[in-house]
Design an enzyme around this catalytic site. Structure first.
Site, short mmCIF file in Angstrom:
data_model
loop_
_atom_site.label_atom_id
_atom_site.label_comp_id
_atom_site.label_asym_id
_atom_site.label_seq_id
_atom_site.Cartn_x
_atom_site.Cartn_y
_atom_site.Cartn_z
N CYS A 159 6.71 31.50 -48.47
CA CYS A 159 6.84 31.95 -50.30
C CYS A 159 8.07 31.87 -50.15
CB CYS A 159 5.71 32.95 -50.37
SG CYS A 159 5.91 33.43 -51.86
N HIS B 245 15.78 26.07 -36.20
CA HIS B 245 16.01 25.59 -37.74
C HIS B 245 14.83 25.54 -38.39
CE1 HIS B 245 20.11 23.42 -36.45
NE2 HIS B 245 19.88 24.14 -36.63
N CYS C 12 0.61 34.54 -54.01
CA CYS C 12 1.40 34.86 -55.93
C CYS C 12 1.65 33.93 -56.51
CB CYS C 12 3.00 35.99 -55.38
SG CYS C 12 3.96 34.92 -54.67
N1 APR Z 1 18.68 10.33 -25.76
C1 APR Z 1 19.45 11.11 -26.32
N2 APR Z 1 19.88 11.35 -27.30
C2 APR Z 1 20.44 10.66 -28.19
C3 APR Z 1 19.11 8.94 -28.69
C4 APR Z 1 18.77 9.65 -27.36
N3 APR Z 1 17.48 8.23 -27.01
N4 APR Z 1 19.22 8.47 -29.57
C5 APR Z 1 20.43 9.08 -29.62
N5 APR Z 1 20.98 10.53 -29.44
C6 APR Z 1 21.73 11.15 -30.20
C7 APR Z 1 22.81 10.90 -31.11
O1 APR Z 1 24.11 10.05 -29.81
C8 APR Z 1 23.33 11.70 -31.14
O2 APR Z 1 24.47 12.75 -30.72
O3 APR Z 1 21.29 12.56 -30.46
C9 APR Z 1 22.24 13.38 -30.36
C10 APR Z 1 22.07 13.40 -32.59
O4 APR Z 1 22.50 13.84 -33.34
P1 APR Z 1 22.09 14.51 -35.37
O5 APR Z 1 21.57 13.46 -35.30
O6 APR Z 1 23.49 14.99 -35.55
O7 APR Z 1 20.59 15.29 -34.45
P2 APR Z 1 21.02 16.83 -34.21
O8 APR Z 1 22.39 17.25 -33.66
O9 APR Z 1 19.76 17.38 -33.67
O10 APR Z 1 21.39 17.68 -35.34
C11 APR Z 1 21.91 19.08 -35.73
O11 APR Z 1 21.53 18.71 -37.91
O12 APR Z 1 20.84 18.08 -40.06
C12 APR Z 1 20.89 19.18 -39.20
O13 APR Z 1 19.09 20.91 -39.14
C13 APR Z 1 19.37 19.23 -38.85
O14 APR Z 1 18.92 19.88 -37.12
C14 APR Z 1 19.71 19.36 -37.40
C15 APR Z 1 20.99 19.31 -36.99
ZN ZN Z 2 4.10 34.77 -52.69
#
Ligand code: APR
Ligand code: ZN
Length: 245
Positions: free
Chosen positions: A127, A119, A151
């Protein structure tokens, strides 16, 4: 499961090609807020107002103010034991790849060499018109919103927003490594955002063992070989004893 089962340790030790897929949860214990947890970013901010091309078109200054705030939050943050263990594991395997959904750059800061940033990266700007792209670590940003030095058009964060496709080569590389690994560690992702959430299924379908590390159950918990109800750091501390003692 609160412990790492013996057979999971064995699978980790015997792997030839190990892929680690990470999400915001791996950086949570470093102090980087997750997106969907109880105090996740999407509880306080509306993604459609900040992390979409439409939002940026409508109010680039607001979107940049949010990224400026996040950059300020992330800048002083250090990798945690989970990032560090993953970086140290690289030398134990013939092939070891980190595929991350995180844009915080903490895997590279911990020393991981082979990191696929699905991501993008909050420290890179690009740009909106020409090909200009550079790393920009100004905290706070000198100019809001920043302009292209080539630009004069608007610069944007080099991250993937909702509704945007991932970089084709980056995704192809991530799929290739998921198809050809013999073990995938999935750490700290809610496994709801595509296409990242499909990578564990791809690995499984190609015969890899898949281990999930997450204190919560996710949509892939039922299909992985071992779903460990552990936080990333406690998992890393336990695994370190088996790999490096
Ligand atoms: N250790 C392991 N897992 C954890 C911990 C921890 N200490 N704390 C929280 N979690 C878990 C949560 O239970 C949850 O399932 O991490 C996960 C985080 O989930 P999201 O917040 O949805 O993050 P992510 O899965 O990376 O989201 C994917 O969504 O918003 C977009 O682009 C953004 O890259 C992101 C994508
Ligand atoms: Zn440019």
């Amino acid at each position: 499961m609160k412990e790492i089962p013996e057979e999971a340790i064995k699978a980790i030790k015997e792997a030839n090609k190990l892929v680690v897929l990470t999400g915001a949860g791996i950086s949570a214990e470093s102090g980087v807020p997750t997106f969907r947890g109880k105090n996740g970013l999407w509880k306080r901010f509306r993604p459609e107002e900040l992390a979409t091309p439409t939002a940026f078109k409508k109010d680039p200054k607001l979107v940049w103010e949010w990224y400026n705030w996040r950059r300020g939050l992330i800048a002083p943050i250090e990798p945690n034991e989970a990032h560090r263990l993953i970086a140290e594991m690289e030398k134990l395997y013939p092939e070891f790849i980190v595929i991350t959904q995180n844009i915080d750059g903490l895997h590279k800061k911990a020393g991981s060499k082979k990191v696929i940033e699905l991501h993008g990266n909050i420290w890179r700007v690009k740009c909106t018109k020409c090909k200009f792209k550079e790393e920009n670590r100004q905290v706070p940003l000198k100019e809001l919103p920043p302009k292209c030095p080539k630009c004069q058009s608007l610069l944007r964060p080099d991250v993937v927003w909702f509704g945007e496709p991932l970089d084709k080569e980056v995704l192809e590389e991530a799929i290739f490594h998921s198809e050809t690994c013999d073990l995938m560690l999935v750490i700290g992702t809610s496994a709801v955002v595509q296409p990242a959430a499909s990578l564990p299924l791809i690995a499984k379908n190609k015969g890899a063992k898949v281990i999930e590390v997450n204190p919560e159950i996710t949509p892939i918990s039922a299909i992985v070989d071992w779903s460990l109800r552990l936080k990333a750091v406690e998992f890393a501390q336990k695994l370190r004893e088996h790999l490096f003692s």
